[in-house]
Enzyme design. Structure first.
Site: not given
Lengths: 427, 427
Positions: B14, B46, B134, B207, B304
């Site tokens: 993504t 891959r 983060v 984080k 995202g």
């Protein structure tokens, strides 16, 4: 023993005193991070007698002639906290010409003469940093010029004046009138005796000019900005906003389209659910919309001695780091492009109109016809009858151009017995 | 014609796809800012067959052997978006050893093996940047390491996990149960099929470990963090919070005192007026309190493809800038100090307790005595009778240590017929 970074400061008012008070801790941090020792070598004041106690407490060397700093070849960095255009401009110019790096919090100067001073810095391979000039303690300029520079910014808007935000917060929460809120802000030191620069939005315009340069690499002039202050905002406007689900904030906006940029400062309606709506009192916040990140917001104190002094010292630390790595003399903002302005009449926005209308048949039809003629649709409408023969109507529209807005205003005013009380942009 | 910055990317999921899609615009920006041309020279996948269409659309050269990137002497920068510890760790190590600069979004890896990899980067004078690890699109790491580094940070806390914030928002606004909120988040792709890392707070712990390093220069281990997930948060806890003027958020906290640091991840009560309370859905926000600036907050999308890819490309741009000025190989976080932990039992906080108690004389006196024995005072108390012989009592206390909290809990549980339903930290 390495070289010591020797700093001279011009001015010892509120912010200058903040710098002095933070300096000891700061010096330790600079040493920890860069290994470089630093000192506040000289401070220029107009009247050394008045600052004697402060100077003794912090072992400062005061001078009453700026030349003693600017012409001192052992001074590496000049911090300017005099404010205003002159003598700050001449002093900064001379400092740059003699190869000194400059840090300033002077938004008036950077908004009006920034290009000239940046050019001078470049010619002399000097740093000229001014993080503290916009939104005091919020590191917005460096964030735009470093982290956001790979992104494409579409719009930057926010609350960049603490005085007016304090006043509007008080008008909203305590129901004060504009005059009462101003007196309260003056009493607490948030507003000056002559509040013009703040309440007329001039201070916010300076900041938006600097933000426009950082966001889009474009240099605009004061007259390119559409500006409205908060002096005409009434308690009833604020109440009307609340009923419709909004708060009124003084918002600076700079946006870019294919046509160019448009920069605006005005009191606007902001939905209560928007993150900016909960930014209260003297706090500032800047909202950025960009292609990559989407929406991000940066919140913090917009003024005050300690936050502003911290931003100044953060700029000095950046100079110390760049000094160590031999990278000095880069421009603070990252890029320049040709300035293109969106014609004012074609800038777009949603609007709120507050009208009083005669309570008679057909009046709504007339309003609807005016909107239809301009091909603008309504988003919200709220009517209250406040006397046997008059009603108050609040309208919120969808997007239109400034030209359309002005046509609608003229048409409203042409209807007999209709009074336009107020209109605001809606975010 | 200058040198071209050649980039190799490991992974094309993504976030990798996001990088590919943003790259053309980004390349133009890099050229505008640094004058340097750049290209995405090779991408490791891959299974090249599955990515064929994407590769053709963007003219990518796919390789199925990472060595073709890591051993290619013409590649200058490696972007790692494989995720997980191995093979990412070996690949990054080898890339650094062969003098390549590395950008990664891998929080698991940087939280667990950051020190080792940073040491390797330093030895090879390479950059190792991980802004995207983060809070996705929020440039918090660079802000701390540049703008805030002259300041003294006292506490950093915030919403650093989008999945759980999305779920808790849904539970608060729509009244969903934990299970319903989880299913909804999974359906929309905000939660994974195995949601453990998110809902148990492990992702947030990673984080906070990275933020602790940036804020205080201290390196802590996973076991040093006190951690509680959101799996036990019930609809009635959320309602009870609302009645008292709070919302429940999963908050990561890292604070420093003279004793040392304390790092914690847990669902906590946050006052509705706090800026973090209005951070909804998958958004993240990090609140910083520091000596100089005071309170500042950084808000944006926590995850995202596009925001994360933007942060990655912002790191690559920083490398391009430093390349141009010959400043490469500086540590991302600014300083290191010895790690000192506050003993868990002496970390302090305000607490909420939810009890059901028999509706009988003397029960409040017992509760009051328990609090008095621990010298802890109450801030808020709310009682509701929900059956003829039982009542629900909600308490919010002033500050106490974890040791005091545990004594109070034990004492409550010792009273016959008293049930402790829940307890939360209050911010």
């Amino acid at each position: 023993m390495g070289k010591k970074l020797r700093i001279g400061m011009l001015g010892l008012g509120t912010v200058g005193t903040g710098v002095v008070e933070l300096f000891e801790n700061y010096r330790y941090k600079v040493q920890q991070i860069t290994g470089l020792d630093s000192c506040l070598a000289k401070v220029f004041v107009r009247n050394s007698h008045r600052k004697k106690a402060l100077a003794e407490r912090h072992h400062l060397t005061l001078v009453t002639d700026m030349a003693e700093i600017i012409n001192d070849p052992t001074i590496d960095v000049v911090i300017e906290v005099l404010g205003g255009i002159e003598p700050a401009k001449t002093a900064i110019s001379q400092a740059l010409k003699s190869g000194k790096h400059v840090v300033t919090a002077n938004k008036d100067l950077m908004a009006q003469c920034g290009i000239e001073l940046q050019q001078l810095a470049k010619e002399n391979a000097c740093a000229l940093y001014y993080e503290a000039s916009v939104a005091g303690g919020i590191p917005i300029l460096r964030t735009i010029s470093s982290s956001l520079s790979s992104d494409a910014i579409e719009i930057v808007y926010g609350i960049v004046n603490g005085t007016t935000n304090y006043m509007l917060t008080n008008m909203t929460i305590s129901g004060l009138t504009y005059q009462e809120a101003l007196l309260e802000a003056q009493r607490l030191g948030f507003a000056e005796q002559d509040p013009t620069n703040d309440v007329e939005g001039i201070d916010a315009v300076y900041k938006m000019i600097i933000l426009t340069q950082f966001a889009y690499g474009m240099t605009i002039k004061i007259d390119d900005v559409t500006r409205q202050g908060i002096t005409h905002v009434t308690a009833s406007d604020i109440q009307s906003a609340r009923k419709l689900g909004y708060v009124i904030k003084l918002i600076g906006t700079t946006l870019i389209t294919k046509e160019g940029v448009a920069v605006d400062v005005a009191p606007v309606f902001i939905a209560k659910t928007h993150p900016l709506a909960s930014v209260s009192n003297e706090m500032n916040a800047i909202f950025v919309k960009s292609t990559g990140i989407g929406e991000s917001m940066y919140y913090g104190p917009g003024a005050g001695a300690t936050p502003t002094a911290t931003s100044i010292l953060s700029d000095v630390l950046t100079i110390a780091k760049e000094w160590q790595s031999g990278r000095l003399g880069q421009s603070f903002h990252t890029f320049d492009t040709d300035t293109k302005l969106i014609p004012k009449k074609s800038t777009r926005g949603k609007y709120y109109f507050s009208l009083s209308v005669p309570d008679e048949m057909g009046i709504f039809k007339k309003i609807a016809e005016i909107m239809e003629n301009q091909q603008v649709s309504l988003k919200q409408i709220n009517q209250e009858v406040f006397s046997p023969d008059a009603a108050h109507v609040a309208l919120i529209t969808h997007e239109m151009t400034l030209a359309q807005r002005d046509c609608i205003l003229a048409a409203f005013r042409d209807i007999p017995d209709v009074v336009v009380h107020a209109y605001y942009k809606v975010l």
